[in-house]
Write an enzyme that holds these catalytic residues in place. Structure first.
Site, PDB file in Angstrom:
ATOM      1  CB  SER A 102      -0.969  -0.022   1.181  1.00 29.51           C
ATOM      2  OG  SER A 102      -1.893   1.029   1.116  1.00 29.51           O
ATOM      3  CG  ASP A 239      -3.030   3.821  -1.729  1.00 25.30           C
ATOM      4  OD1 ASP A 239      -3.727   3.673  -2.755  1.00 25.30           O
ATOM      5  OD2 ASP A 239      -3.092   3.050  -0.761  1.00 25.30           O
ATOM      6  CG  ASP A 243      -6.378   0.491  -0.950  1.00 30.40           C
ATOM      7  OD1 ASP A 243      -5.510   1.392  -0.918  1.00 30.40           O
ATOM      8  OD2 ASP A 243      -6.459  -0.401  -0.074  1.00 30.40           O
TER       9      ASP A 243
END
Length: 470
Positions: A102, A239, A243
């Site tokens: 992430s 990012d 998401d």
């Protein structure tokens, strides 16, 4: 798994790349498969996708190699956003495995797991950690990942082409901050197909850890400069794994994720929301929603909150987080073609709000100014061990008077909330919320105030005192 240093956080298992050995990745994958089968799922395929971190292909290969050893076919979806994989897994009713860290630094990575019916729960995580799985013997070199299947990417794009129509962004001029977002090419194609003019900025061949909850000072300045230079209606980014959205108004000012979520939920006419305790209180004071259920921070808790609302009879349910990730828990009366996707998604809020610029004939800045005057800001102390953060939170929870002293607050406490970390409401109507990150060794700080200037000043003051006390 126990000794590797790779562990579950608020969403997925994460750790240092050096700790995510082939053996550790195989063990997590094997535990996931065992957990799915113990729950009665019968499948012959698993979908795998990756972000653009340099370590992601190797980790995906280790997971795929283990799956093949178990007799399971692998569908490799390539480098696509996490919600695209989740949607594909849901449509085919097969498990999905996303290799991504992430927004955390490139020397770390992670694994996100998807059941055939959605994101795994905390109960699933506990079951995985309790699994005894055999260690695979040393194996011959892997045959490599399969040829990329484009179905997940194309299906995800089609979802948003169908939502508002092919010309829904016609006439808009957008800047796309590409950096190393896994969805950068997908977004360019989608926005163009929907009629927008798109200017691409700052594409990077090295991984850039963009945190939508703590936008860097460099990116704050860049946003303002880009808006002046290019005269755009908005700047769009996400990012690393696509998401969590990063969206600016026409002046280049980045919108807070919970404000993006609030505006999206209103535009979609969603009456019932589940949101983390860290989100802006304007969600309630706006009066737009029938129900607002506050949860712990992390998508599994928001998903549990949405499920609780549905069990109570709510028929149109969604959730979002302070990072802007939007979770759709049910079908919507006004948008029946939009299927539920109960995992964080960046594109749904972006597409909806960009379309609102045309539908309302208003710039984003005006839409934001129409909301209640509650403003948030956040930052983090990096490389701070979670056990120390937890100890500080426990101490301050037991001794709240020290919060006033340590942070030099000319104020009084009106409410303490320990739903997740410690959230302190003050007589000045400011809010201070402190908590350890669930994904990395970071101590996060969120504040809320009645003006953006006050929020930034309050955050700066708190971070200065926090640095002194830790």
């Amino acid at each position: 798994m126990e000794s590797s240093g790779v562990a579950f956080g608020t969403s997925g298992a994460r750790g240092l790349v050096s700790a995510m050995t082939d053996e550790v990745c195989s063990a997590y994958t094997h535990a996931f498969m065992s957990t799915m089968r113990r729950q009665g799922f019968d499948f012959k395929q698993v979908a795998i996708a990756i972000d653009l971190r340099p370590s992601s292909p190797r980790i995906a290969d280790a997971c795929a190699n283990l799956l093949r050893k178990l007799g399971i076919d692998v569908i490799f979806c390539g480098a696509i956003p996490t919600p695209a994989l989740a949607l594909f897994s849901q449509q085919l009713q097969i498990p999905g495995l996303m290799v991504t860290g992430s927004h955390i630094p490139f020397d770390r990575n992670g694994l996100k797991f998807y059941r055939p019916n959605g994101e795994i729960s905390k109960a699933d995580e506990a079951m995985m950690l309790s699994c005894d799985v055999p260690l695979c013997p040393k194996q011959a070199p892997s045959a490599g990942l399969p040829v990329e299947d484009l179905s997940a990417k194309l299906g995800y794009m089609q979802r948003y082409k169908d939502l508002l129509g092919r010309q829904s962004l016609l006439g808009l001029r957008l800047a796309l901050y590409q950096h190393s977002s896994v969805g950068r090419d997908l977004m360019l194609q989608l926005f163009t197909d929907l009629g927008a003019e798109v200017i691409c900025l700052e594409r990077s061949d090295t991984f850039v850890p963009i945190d939508t909850e703590a936008v860097s000072e460099r990116d704050v300045k860049r946003g303002l400069q880009w808006a002046r230079n290019y005269q755009v209606d908005a700047i769009v980014s996400t990012d690393g794994d696509g998401d969590r959205p990063l969206l600016s108004d026409e002046k280049g000012r980045w919108l807070r994720g919970d404000i993006v979520g609030l505006m999206t939920a209103r535009a979609l006419n969603i009456p019932h929301l589940a949101v983390p305790v860290s989100c802006n209180s304007a969600i309630e004071t706006s009066g737009f929603f029938q129900t607002v259920l506050r949860t712990r921070i992390g998508s599994p808790y928001v998903i549990s909150g949405m499920e609780a609302l549905q069990q109570q009879g709510a028929s149109q349910v969604a959730g979002f987080e302070a990072n802007g990730g939007f979770l759709l828990g049910s079908y919507l009366a006004d948008f029946p073609a939009l299927k539920p996707l109960p995992t964080r998604d960046a594109l749904l809020p972006v597409i909806v709000l960009l379309a609102q610029i045309r539908l309302q004939n208003k710039p984003l800045s005006t839409m934001v100014s129409d909301l209640p005057s509650r403003f948030t800001a956040s930052d983090r102390v990096q490389d701070f061990p979670s056990n120390k953060s937890l100890a500080l939170i426990a101490h301050w929870t037991s001794n709240p008077e020290q919060i006033i002293e340590i942070f030099k607050l000319n104020d009084q406490i009106t409410k303490l909330d320990s739903t997740d970390g410690l959230r302190v409401s003050l007589t000045s109507e400011r809010v201070l919320h402190l908590r350890p990150s669930g994904n990395a060794p970071e101590f996060r700080c969120y504040v809320e105030a009645s003006s953006q200037k006050d929020a930034y000043q309050f955050l700066s003051h708190v971070m200065l005192q926090l640095a002194d006390c830790i």
